[in-house]
Design a protein around this motif. Structure first.
Motif, PDB file in Angstrom:
ATOM      1  N   LEU A  93     -15.525  81.555 -75.221  1.00  0.00           N
ATOM      2  CA  LEU A  93     -14.679  80.636 -75.973  1.00  0.00           C
ATOM      3  C   LEU A  93     -13.606  81.370 -76.773  1.00  0.00           C
ATOM      4  O   LEU A  93     -12.553  80.808 -77.064  1.00  0.00           O
ATOM      5  CB  LEU A  93     -15.541  79.792 -76.914  1.00  0.00           C
ATOM      6  N   GLN A  94     -13.873  82.639 -77.136  1.00  0.00           N
ATOM      7  CA  GLN A  94     -12.900  83.389 -77.918  1.00  0.00           C
ATOM      8  C   GLN A  94     -11.608  83.619 -77.139  1.00  0.00           C
ATOM      9  O   GLN A  94     -10.583  83.977 -77.725  1.00  0.00           O
ATOM     10  CB  GLN A  94     -13.482  84.729 -78.352  1.00  0.00           C
ATOM     11  N   ASN A  95     -11.629  83.398 -75.821  1.00  0.00           N
ATOM     12  CA  ASN A  95     -10.400  83.469 -75.031  1.00  0.00           C
ATOM     13  C   ASN A  95      -9.481  82.293 -75.309  1.00  0.00           C
ATOM     14  O   ASN A  95      -8.286  82.354 -74.991  1.00  0.00           O
ATOM     15  CB  ASN A  95     -10.732  83.484 -73.521  1.00  0.00           C
ATOM     16  N   TYR A  96     -10.029  81.215 -75.909  1.00  0.00           N
ATOM     17  CA  TYR A  96      -9.264  79.990 -76.062  1.00  0.00           C
ATOM     18  C   TYR A  96      -9.106  79.537 -77.513  1.00  0.00           C
ATOM     19  O   TYR A  96      -8.123  78.865 -77.855  1.00  0.00           O
ATOM     20  CB  TYR A  96      -9.946  78.848 -75.283  1.00  0.00           C
ATOM     21  N   ILE A  97     -10.070  79.873 -78.362  1.00  0.00           N
ATOM     22  CA  ILE A  97     -10.076  79.294 -79.703  1.00  0.00           C
ATOM     23  C   ILE A  97     -10.828  80.197 -80.671  1.00  0.00           C
ATOM     24  O   ILE A  97     -11.808  80.853 -80.291  1.00  0.00           O
ATOM     25  CB  ILE A  97     -10.734  77.879 -79.655  1.00  0.00           C
ATOM     26  N   LYS A  98     -10.350  80.265 -81.916  1.00  0.00           N
ATOM     27  CA  LYS A  98     -11.027  81.056 -82.939  1.00  0.00           C
ATOM     28  C   LYS A  98     -12.059  80.173 -83.650  1.00  0.00           C
ATOM     29  O   LYS A  98     -11.725  79.132 -84.199  1.00  0.00           O
ATOM     30  CB  LYS A  98     -10.008  81.591 -83.946  1.00  0.00           C
ATOM     31  N   ILE A 104     -11.250  64.930 -56.029  1.00  0.00           N
ATOM     32  CA  ILE A 104     -10.750  65.250 -57.369  1.00  0.00           C
ATOM     33  C   ILE A 104     -11.342  66.556 -57.877  1.00  0.00           C
ATOM     34  O   ILE A 104     -12.554  66.747 -57.876  1.00  0.00           O
ATOM     35  CB  ILE A 104     -11.073  64.113 -58.361  1.00  0.00           C
ATOM     36  N   GLU A 105     -10.469  67.457 -58.312  1.00  0.00           N
ATOM     37  CA  GLU A 105     -10.860  68.694 -58.988  1.00  0.00           C
ATOM     38  C   GLU A 105     -10.512  68.542 -60.467  1.00  0.00           C
ATOM     39  O   GLU A 105      -9.396  68.129 -60.818  1.00  0.00           O
ATOM     40  CB  GLU A 105     -10.121  69.892 -58.397  1.00  0.00           C
ATOM     41  N   ALA A 106     -11.457  68.852 -61.356  1.00  0.00           N
ATOM     42  CA  ALA A 106     -11.247  68.715 -62.798  1.00  0.00           C
ATOM     43  C   ALA A 106     -11.303  70.083 -63.471  1.00  0.00           C
ATOM     44  O   ALA A 106     -12.218  70.874 -63.194  1.00  0.00           O
ATOM     45  CB  ALA A 106     -12.305  67.795 -63.403  1.00  0.00           C
ATOM     46  N   LYS A 107     -10.339  70.358 -64.341  1.00  0.00           N
ATOM     47  CA  LYS A 107     -10.307  71.608 -65.091  1.00  0.00           C
ATOM     48  C   LYS A 107     -10.305  71.308 -66.595  1.00  0.00           C
ATOM     49  O   LYS A 107      -9.408  70.624 -67.098  1.00  0.00           O
ATOM     50  CB  LYS A 107      -9.055  72.427 -64.745  1.00  0.00           C
ATOM     51  N   GLY A 108     -11.319  71.803 -67.293  1.00  0.00           N
ATOM     52  CA  GLY A 108     -11.402  71.593 -68.730  1.00  0.00           C
ATOM     53  C   GLY A 108     -10.519  72.571 -69.487  1.00  0.00           C
ATOM     54  O   GLY A 108     -10.387  73.742 -69.112  1.00  0.00           O
ATOM     55  N   ILE A 109      -9.906  72.091 -70.555  1.00  0.00           N
ATOM     56  CA  ILE A 109      -9.017  72.906 -71.385  1.00  0.00           C
ATOM     57  C   ILE A 109      -9.450  72.787 -72.838  1.00  0.00           C
ATOM     58  O   ILE A 109      -9.730  71.686 -73.330  1.00  0.00           O
ATOM     59  CB  ILE A 109      -7.554  72.444 -71.239  1.00  0.00           C
ATOM     60  N   ILE A 110      -9.517  73.934 -73.511  1.00  0.00           N
ATOM     61  CA  ILE A 110      -9.808  73.972 -74.940  1.00  0.00           C
ATOM     62  C   ILE A 110      -8.667  74.721 -75.625  1.00  0.00           C
ATOM     63  O   ILE A 110      -8.329  75.835 -75.222  1.00  0.00           O
ATOM     64  CB  ILE A 110     -11.142  74.674 -75.231  1.00  0.00           C
ATOM     65  N   GLY A 111      -8.058  74.125 -76.646  1.00  0.00           N
ATOM     66  CA  GLY A 111      -6.962  74.804 -77.329  1.00  0.00           C
ATOM     67  C   GLY A 111      -6.558  74.094 -78.604  1.00  0.00           C
ATOM     68  O   GLY A 111      -6.957  72.949 -78.853  1.00  0.00           O
ATOM     69  N   VAL A 112      -5.749  74.770 -79.423  1.00  0.00           N
ATOM     70  CA  VAL A 112      -5.344  74.221 -80.726  1.00  0.00           C
ATOM     71  C   VAL A 112      -3.828  74.078 -80.838  1.00  0.00           C
ATOM     72  O   VAL A 112      -3.307  73.801 -81.917  1.00  0.00           O
ATOM     73  CB  VAL A 112      -5.874  75.092 -81.887  1.00  0.00           C
TER      74      VAL A 112
END
Length: 228
Positions: free
Chosen positions: A41-46, A130-138
């Motif tokens: 997760l540290q690749n996407y969010i602190k 359908i292909e789904a890609k989850g995204i986490i970001g601020v």
């Protein structure tokens, strides 16, 4: 969707060496916690020292809790990437996209494991993969992909073959953060972006949605832009 699981408040300490584990503080006691993500997760969010919410694991295992959400800018960012397909299934239902189709999750077609297939039992030409890609970001705008993924590249190669065979394929970016308004194809990852644009040229439909959780535990969905 309304969440029925009891949420437990904690403070995030750190991700463990094992990528599926982290450490949190619950009432000042250190607790190991499950992380539902195949990448760190540290690749996407602190998350260090952030207030987070956990769910209790229903099955007996190594951990009692699973990481669920974090609060940023008075909004809740979901952290459970295992829920992406469930959210997308509900969105398809709410928008009537699955009307007149049978919906199947994680089903193989021509050696490709689709996240979702909308199948017309009377006319296979209408089937939608359908292909789904989850995204986490601020941030309001997020680049995708953020990190290199051999798996995502191999998936695109298989999607390209499906498109060449005349099959209908849709690629959904599902942001678990309501802060994200735009997803932009990251041209810095050339192999992925070139393959992706090749697929678009062959008929790939690209869509984006975000998931919003309010204080009462209700889930809402909004469309977001995808820039190629």
């Amino acid at each position: 969707m309304i969440l029925t699981d009891e949420l437990v408040e904690a403070v995030f300490v750190k991700e463990s060496k094992n990528r599926f584990l982290c450490e949190v503080l619950i009432d000042n006691a250190l607790e190991e916690c499950y992380v539902s993500s195949s990448s760190r997760l540290q690749n996407y969010i602190k998350l260090k020292n952030k207030k987070v919410w956990l769910t209790r694991n229903r099955k007996k295992g190594r951990t009692k809790y699973a990481l669920f959400a974090v609060q940023y800018y008075n909004k809740y960012i979901l952290l459970n990437l295992n829920k992406v397909n469930d959210f997308l299934v509900e969105y398809l239902s709410l928008t009537n996209m699955q009307n007149n189709f049978e919906l199947y999750k994680e089903k193989f077609i021509d050696n490709y494991k689709a996240d979702i297939i909308l199948q017309d039992e009377k006319n296979s030409l209408r089937n939608i993969i359908i292909e789904a890609k989850g995204i986490i970001g601020v941030n309001n705008e997020m680049l995708f992909p953020k990190v290199h993924s051999d798996r995502a590249i191999e998936q695109l190669k298989k999607i390209k073959n499906l498109l060449i065979e005349g099959k209908n394929v849709e690629y959904f970016f599902v942001s678990l953060s309501p802060i994200v308004k735009t997803v932009t194809l990251n041209k810095g990852h050339k192999q992925y972006s070139d393959l992706f644009l090749d697929c678009v040229g062959k008929g790939l439909i690209v869509r984006g949605i975000s998931v919003q959780l309010n204080e009462s535990g209700k889930i809402f969905y909004n469309k977001i832009r995808v820039l190629l």
